[in-house]
Motif scaffolding. Structure first.
Motif, short mmCIF file in Angstrom:
data_model
loop_
_atom_site.label_atom_id
_atom_site.label_comp_id
_atom_site.label_asym_id
_atom_site.label_seq_id
_atom_site.Cartn_x
_atom_site.Cartn_y
_atom_site.Cartn_z
N LYS A 21 56.01 -43.03 59.36
CA LYS A 21 56.01 -42.63 57.96
C LYS A 21 54.61 -42.77 57.40
N SER A 22 54.18 -41.83 56.58
CA SER A 22 52.89 -41.76 55.90
C SER A 22 51.76 -41.25 56.79
N GLU A 23 51.99 -41.09 58.10
CA GLU A 23 50.98 -40.51 58.97
C GLU A 23 50.99 -38.99 58.83
N SER A 24 50.09 -38.33 59.55
CA SER A 24 50.04 -36.87 59.61
C SER A 24 50.25 -36.44 61.06
N THR A 25 50.65 -35.20 61.23
CA THR A 25 50.76 -34.64 62.58
C THR A 25 50.22 -33.22 62.57
N GLU A 26 49.58 -32.85 63.67
CA GLU A 26 49.03 -31.50 63.81
C GLU A 26 49.72 -30.79 64.96
N MET A 27 50.07 -29.52 64.73
CA MET A 27 50.65 -28.67 65.75
C MET A 27 49.72 -27.48 65.94
N LYS A 28 49.46 -27.13 67.19
CA LYS A 28 48.58 -26.02 67.50
C LYS A 28 49.39 -24.86 68.09
N CYS A 29 48.90 -23.66 67.85
CA CYS A 29 49.56 -22.47 68.36
C CYS A 29 48.48 -21.53 68.89
N SER A 30 48.76 -20.91 70.02
CA SER A 30 47.86 -19.89 70.55
C SER A 30 48.70 -18.76 71.15
N HIS A 31 48.09 -17.60 71.32
CA HIS A 31 48.82 -16.49 71.92
C HIS A 31 47.91 -15.72 72.87
N LYS A 32 48.57 -14.99 73.77
CA LYS A 32 47.87 -14.18 74.76
C LYS A 32 48.14 -12.69 74.54
N LYS A 33 48.52 -12.35 73.33
CA LYS A 33 48.76 -10.94 73.00
C LYS A 33 47.42 -10.29 72.68
N ASP A 34 47.43 -9.00 72.39
CA ASP A 34 46.17 -8.32 72.13
C ASP A 34 45.58 -8.73 70.78
N VAL A 35 44.33 -8.34 70.54
CA VAL A 35 43.60 -8.80 69.36
C VAL A 35 44.13 -8.22 68.05
N SER A 36 45.08 -7.30 68.10
CA SER A 36 45.67 -6.79 66.86
C SER A 36 46.69 -7.76 66.27
N HIS A 37 47.07 -8.79 67.01
CA HIS A 37 48.01 -9.81 66.52
C HIS A 37 47.24 -10.87 65.74
N THR A 38 46.87 -10.55 64.52
CA THR A 38 46.01 -11.43 63.71
C THR A 38 46.80 -12.33 62.77
N GLN A 39 48.09 -12.06 62.56
CA GLN A 39 48.90 -12.86 61.65
C GLN A 39 49.63 -13.96 62.42
N MET A 40 49.73 -15.12 61.76
CA MET A 40 50.48 -16.24 62.34
C MET A 40 51.38 -16.82 61.25
N TYR A 41 52.62 -17.10 61.61
CA TYR A 41 53.61 -17.65 60.70
C TYR A 41 54.05 -19.01 61.23
N TRP A 42 54.16 -19.98 60.34
CA TRP A 42 54.69 -21.31 60.70
C TRP A 42 56.02 -21.49 59.98
N TYR A 43 57.06 -21.82 60.74
CA TYR A 43 58.40 -22.01 60.22
C TYR A 43 58.88 -23.44 60.46
N ARG A 44 59.85 -23.84 59.64
CA ARG A 44 60.52 -25.13 59.85
C ARG A 44 62.02 -24.90 59.73
N GLN A 45 62.76 -25.57 60.61
CA GLN A 45 64.22 -25.56 60.51
C GLN A 45 64.71 -26.99 60.59
N ARG A 46 65.37 -27.41 59.53
CA ARG A 46 65.98 -28.74 59.49
C ARG A 46 67.38 -28.66 60.09
#
Length: 113
Positions: A21-46
């Motif tokens: 509790k009170s700490e932070s966490t970082e999540m990283k995302c990368s992709h191997k699709k072509d360079v036209s994939h410039t948008q990234m979405y972060w979702y959460r599901q409880r």
């Protein structure tokens, strides 16, 4: 132990993150699709709830946190192929499944008729 998720050329790291509790966490995302994939979405599901968008990012564009607080979340998209999401000041309510998706276009922008 940290694991990576691979799904249709999208890689998220770590798969599981345990923090105090009170700490932070970082999540990283990368992709191997072509360079036209410039948008990234972060979702959460409880548990027992529907999936919600946390933040939308685009390489070379502005971040869109929607109704989420920038004091809680911090996102970066400093390259076409990579991005990261940080959840700050963790509380029990922040638990859930977080994941990223990439796209060639934005589905979250609102247009007025």
């Amino acid at each position: 132990m940290l694991l990576k998720i691979h799904c249709q050329d999208v890689i998220q790291d770590p798969t599981i993150s345990w923090r105090l509790k009170s700490e932070s966490t970082e999540m990283k995302c990368s992709h191997k699709k072509d360079v036209s994939h410039t948008q990234m979405y972060w979702y959460r599901q409880r548990p027992g709830e529907t999936m919600t968008l946390v933040v939308y990012t685009a390489f070379g564009g502005q971040l869109d946190y929607g109704e989420n607080l920038q004091s809680k979340y911090s996102a970066v998209k400093d390259a076409i192929e990579t991005g990261a999401l940080t959840v700050k000041d963790l509380q029990p309510d922040d638990s859930g499944v977080y994941f990223c998706a990439v796209s060639k276009h934005s589905d979250v922008r609102k247009y007025n008729s």
